[in-house]
Write an enzyme that holds these catalytic residues in place. Structure first.
Site, PDB file in Angstrom:
ATOM      1  N   THR A 143       0.850  -1.192   0.000  1.00  0.00           N
ATOM      2  CA  THR A 143       0.000   0.000   0.000  1.00  0.00           C
ATOM      3  C   THR A 143       0.885   1.240   0.000  1.00  0.00           C
ATOM      4  O   THR A 143       2.067   1.177   0.343  1.00  0.00           O
ATOM      5  CB  THR A 143      -0.900   0.063   1.238  1.00  0.00           C
ATOM      6  OG1 THR A 143      -0.107   0.389   2.389  1.00  0.00           O
ATOM      7  CG2 THR A 143      -1.616  -1.249   1.479  1.00  0.00           C
ATOM      8  N   ASP A 144       0.314   2.365  -0.352  1.00  0.00           N
ATOM      9  CA  ASP A 144       0.995   3.621  -0.088  1.00  0.00           C
ATOM     10  C   ASP A 144       0.811   3.945   1.398  1.00  0.00           C
ATOM     11  O   ASP A 144       0.072   3.267   2.117  1.00  0.00           O
ATOM     12  CB  ASP A 144       0.442   4.744  -0.971  1.00  0.00           C
ATOM     13  CG  ASP A 144       1.469   5.844  -1.208  1.00  0.00           C
ATOM     14  OD1 ASP A 144       2.383   6.002  -0.381  1.00  0.00           O
ATOM     15  OD2 ASP A 144       1.357   6.557  -2.221  1.00  0.00           O
ATOM     16  N   TRP A 145       1.497   4.973   1.848  1.00  0.00           N
ATOM     17  CA  TRP A 145       1.505   5.320   3.274  1.00  0.00           C
ATOM     18  C   TRP A 145       0.069   5.490   3.789  1.00  0.00           C
ATOM     19  O   TRP A 145      -0.632   6.437   3.416  1.00  0.00           O
ATOM     20  CB  TRP A 145       2.306   6.598   3.487  1.00  0.00           C
ATOM     21  CG  TRP A 145       2.460   7.014   4.917  1.00  0.00           C
ATOM     22  CD1 TRP A 145       1.499   7.545   5.726  1.00  0.00           C
ATOM     23  CD2 TRP A 145       3.640   6.931   5.714  1.00  0.00           C
ATOM     24  NE1 TRP A 145       2.012   7.803   6.980  1.00  0.00           N
ATOM     25  CE2 TRP A 145       3.328   7.436   7.000  1.00  0.00           C
ATOM     26  CE3 TRP A 145       4.951   6.488   5.470  1.00  0.00           C
ATOM     27  CZ2 TRP A 145       4.267   7.501   8.025  1.00  0.00           C
ATOM     28  CZ3 TRP A 145       5.881   6.560   6.494  1.00  0.00           C
ATOM     29  CH2 TRP A 145       5.541   7.061   7.758  1.00  0.00           C
ATOM     30  N   ALA A 146      -0.374   4.524   4.599  1.00  0.00           N
ATOM     31  CA  ALA A 146      -1.696   4.563   5.234  1.00  0.00           C
ATOM     32  C   ALA A 146      -2.850   4.597   4.234  1.00  0.00           C
ATOM     33  O   ALA A 146      -3.978   4.946   4.607  1.00  0.00           O
ATOM     34  CB  ALA A 146      -1.809   5.741   6.200  1.00  0.00           C
ATOM     35  N   SER A 147      -2.592   4.233   2.970  1.00  0.00           N
ATOM     36  CA  SER A 147      -3.696   4.270   2.002  1.00  0.00           C
ATOM     37  C   SER A 147      -4.769   3.248   2.336  1.00  0.00           C
ATOM     38  O   SER A 147      -5.919   3.396   1.921  1.00  0.00           O
ATOM     39  CB  SER A 147      -3.175   4.050   0.578  1.00  0.00           C
ATOM     40  OG  SER A 147      -2.691   2.731   0.389  1.00  0.00           O
TER      41      SER A 147
END
Length: 749
Positions: free
Chosen positions: A280-284
């Site tokens: 995932t992207d940061w906290a996506s």
């Protein structure tokens, strides 16, 4: 005359990018190791491998989690001593001794900073992109980093979007070639080499099409457009061997990418055969809650992992909820196992089980002389000459005094550009420093910034700068954007020069002295007024560590500009989105439309020509995609095709004469565009299908050969099938997307 065969690095990459080659056969020994490890792991240990944390900086706290097998990857730790200490815990104190994957955003350099990716794309040189990524990998791996979240290969057709700086611009083909080159550079010849780092093409997919050019915003890309425009660079990266992929923040047509099984399973895994890691992207993942796609963190974990995500970046829902979801049967055991297989496979391919540690005693490779030289070359090739009236550039020998003015002339931090975590401004060579050191024996340099930084609205220094500059033979004014004004979450509704920079340029123009404007920015800016006030304009997408020497050599003629715009420059923000590869309307403009101030007073309610255009901006951009001047001129003549008709199995062979008709040895970026005239769905008015950097001496003429397989004309048709449709086509060979004479051919069934 000489025949130049199309066997350059660019066209070799084409074969890599666009050949329908499947995934490499799996290494049976490696796969056996994966299965052996997997069979020994508890459910909690498996889920721990799916958890990525950001470094706490505190080894003791992280070590507790690592010992328990709750961490698979750590990002943002760049101290090799700490990296080794953490790896030692993982290898020697955890139950199974599985190494950590150390990650960092290494986007356009680690310590030696290259031009931002948009600048590298302006070089139209995949060798530069590959070299920059290779040097980044060598420097980053020297401190223990083995995974980067790059390249960003989002197609971006709205320069208001701050992250346009981080990609390769508006064109699918250029982004595909440059992105594949970056993947190759990061990963080297073999992932298990200690200087190789895993690439992570991002953001999968459509992130650059956010509404209004706003970061994190929704996109509405129908499947055909997704497949024809936005997915090809990611497929090219897969063909180039990309080890990992990252999901994007946006939702497309209501489905966030982190929970989108269609793109993560159907396309990435099933169609492309990808067997690497998806993160995932940061906290996506947890951001699917404010999206309204998940009610709570438990549902976040459920939807992410079932959609095809292998590793979660920093939001911890996997470690919190996957054990329970698995026991409830809502997440199948084989789903967890497949995710962990992908993670273990990557760690084995990187050689981490055999050599997880970094040599703390090795000589530093940071800022190596060869790295700086390559960064300088990249900055030279990335610069785009937009205007050069009366051949004011390069500066002539009769120039004895130059005035260096403007907030970007000596801004070592800001010329590095966005998304630089590890570069150091103390190593940056600015234009002011470079001009003084490299050309101070030839010209007297007088410096008066006028403004302290790009957003400075205090005009008190402008009069002093103009008075000082009036003593010079020529004025070099450096303007643009600070690094913080582009990049993630740095979107703009207005693209004009910020602060009082326009007032500074106007005051310098009023001195009557020749005025050269040098822009350093992270995106296209609406600079029509400033261009009109300037005798010459040299545009640099934040050029990095060696931007100063590169610009100095260009201004004084040691180097000749060869960069071309990787994105269209609008005249004004209201034209956005504006890009060259648009579909035609039923009433396309003819070029003779009536504009705002040409309308007669009390005109009747006519439609002023019934064409598609703006009354105030007309049709054309300020500068088209592919545009860029040189200190010389080039003539294209005698363009001919090997045939007037082709089948899908054929290759279109093009020959033409290219002549350097000016006074300088220089490089031209030859661009090949094609249009499918009539199809089952509307096709773009032009599409880039090839390019080549050609260097010619003054007066030299060469016959150039280029090739395009007819299969590269395929698109996703009205039945959502990728095909080459028979019919009429146009072809252009030119120096930009708006030039050249059309040559016609047919594809027959």
């Amino acid at each position: 005359m000489k025949i130049l065969k199309v066997c350059s690095a660019c066209l070799l990459l084409l074969a890599l990018v666009f050949c329908s080659k499947g995934p490499e056969p799996k290494d049976k020994v490696l796969e056996a190791k994966v299965e052996r490890l997997l069979s020994q792991m508890t459910l909690e240990e498996k889920i721990g491998q799916m958890n990525q944390i950001s470094s706490f900086g505190n080894i003791e706290d992280m070590s507790v989690l690592i010992k328990r097998g709750e961490v698979g990857s750590i990002l943002n730790e760049v101290d090799p001593v700490k990296v080794n200490a953490l790896q030692r815990v993982a290898m020697e104190e955890s139950r199974l001794g599985i190494p950590l994957l150390i990650a960092r955003d290494v986007i356009h350099g680690f310590k030696t900073i290259f031009p931002i990716p948009l600048g590298q794309a302006a070089s139209f040189n995949p060798e530069i992109a590959e070299a920059g990524a290779r040097i980044s990998a060598i420097e980053a791996s020297s401190v223990g980093i083995r995974w980067t979240f790059a390249p960003m290969i989002d197609i971006a057709r709205d320069p208001r979007w701050g992250r346009i700086a981080e990609g390769c611009g508006e064109d699918t083909y250029l982004t595909s070639v440059m992105g594949a080159a970056m993947v190759k550079g990061y990963q080297g010849d073999s992932l298990n080499h200690p200087t190789s780092i895993a690439a992570c093409p991002k953001h999968f997919v459509g992130y650059g099409a956010g509404e209004g050019g706003r970061d994190y915003a929704s996109t509405f890309i129908p499947e055909r457009l997704l497949r024809n425009v936005y997915l090809p660079p990611f497929e090219a990266a897969a063909r180039a061997g990309a080890a990992t992929y990252m999901t994007s923040f946006n939702d497309n047509d209501g489905v966030p990418s982190t929970g989108n099984a269609f793109i993560l399973k159907n396309i990435l895994r099933d169609e492309w055969g990808f067997d690497g890691l998806v993160v995932t992207d940061w906290a996506s993942a947890v951001e699917m809650i404010p999206h309204g796609f998940a009610a709570n963190e438990k549902e976040v974990a459920l939807k992410s992992v079932n959609a095809g995500v292998d590793m979660e970046m920093v939001s911890y829902t996997f470690v919190k909820y996957l054990p329970g979801l698995t026991k409830e049967g809502k997440v199948k055991q084989h789903t967890i196992d497949n995710a962990v297989r992908n993670i273990l496979r990557l760690k084995l391919r990187l050689g981490l089980f055999d050599n997880p540690f970094v040599d703390e005693n090795q000589g530093s490779v940071l800022y190596a002389e060869s790295h700086l030289e390559t960064a300088k070359k990249a900055a030279v090739e990335s610069a785009v000459l937009l205007k050069n009236e009366n051949e004011i550039l390069p500066l002539k020998e009769n120039i004895k005094t130059v005035a260096v003015v403007g907030p970007m002339a000596d801004a070592p931090h800001d010329q590095l550009g966005t998304w630089v975590f590890d570069g150091e401004k103390a190593h940056t060579q600015t234009p002011l420093k470079a001009i003084r050191e490299m050309y101070g024996d030839k010209v007297q340099v007088i410096y008066e910034p006028g403004l302290k930084y790009s957003r400075d609205r205090n005009t008190e220094g402008i009069a002093r700068a103009a008075t000082t500059a009036a003593r010079a033979d020529v004025i070099l004014t450096f303007v643009g954007e600070e690094a913080i004004l582009s990049g993630e979450a740095h979107c703009l509704a207005d693209l004009k020069l910020v602060g009082a920079q326009s007032e500074l340029i106007a005051a310098l123009r009023n001195t009557g002295k020749p005025l050269v404007t040098i822009v350093m920015a992270g995106r296209p800016l609406t600079i029509r007024k400033e261009v009109e006030l300037s005798d010459a304009v040299l545009y640099n997408f934040h050029p990095g560590t060696m931007g100063g020497p590169a610009i100095a050599d260009l201004l004084f003629g040691k180097e000749v500009p060869s960069g071309k715009l990787p994105v269209t420059f609008p005249k004004m923000v209201g034209q956005i989105p504006i890009y060259y590869a648009h579909n035609n309307t039923g009433r396309p403009p003819l070029g003779n439309e009536t504009l705002l101030y040409d309308i007669p007073v009390e005109a009747g309610q006519t439609s002023l020509g019934n064409r598609s255009f703006y009354l105030d901006a007309g049709v054309d951009p300020l500068y088209p995609f592919g545009y860029g001047l040189s200190y010389t001129t080039f003539a294209y003549n005698n363009i001919r095709l090997s045939s007037n008709e082709y089948t899908e199995q054929d290759t279109i062979k093009i020959a033409f004469d290219l002549e350097n008709t000016g006074k300088y040895t220089a490089t031209e970026v030859v661009q090949l565009y094609i249009q499918d005239k009539v199809a089952s769905v509307t096709r773009p008015v032009k599409e880039l299908k090839g390019f080549e950097r050609i260097t010619l001496k003054a007066g030299e003429k060469q016959t150039i050969a280029m090739e395009v397989p007819v299969s590269e004309l395929a698109f996703w048709n009205i039945d959502m099938v990728k095909v080459v449709e028979p019919g009429d086509f146009g072809l252009w060979i030119a120096g930009d997307s708006q030039s050249g004479n059309e040559v016609l051919f047919k594809v027959v069934g």
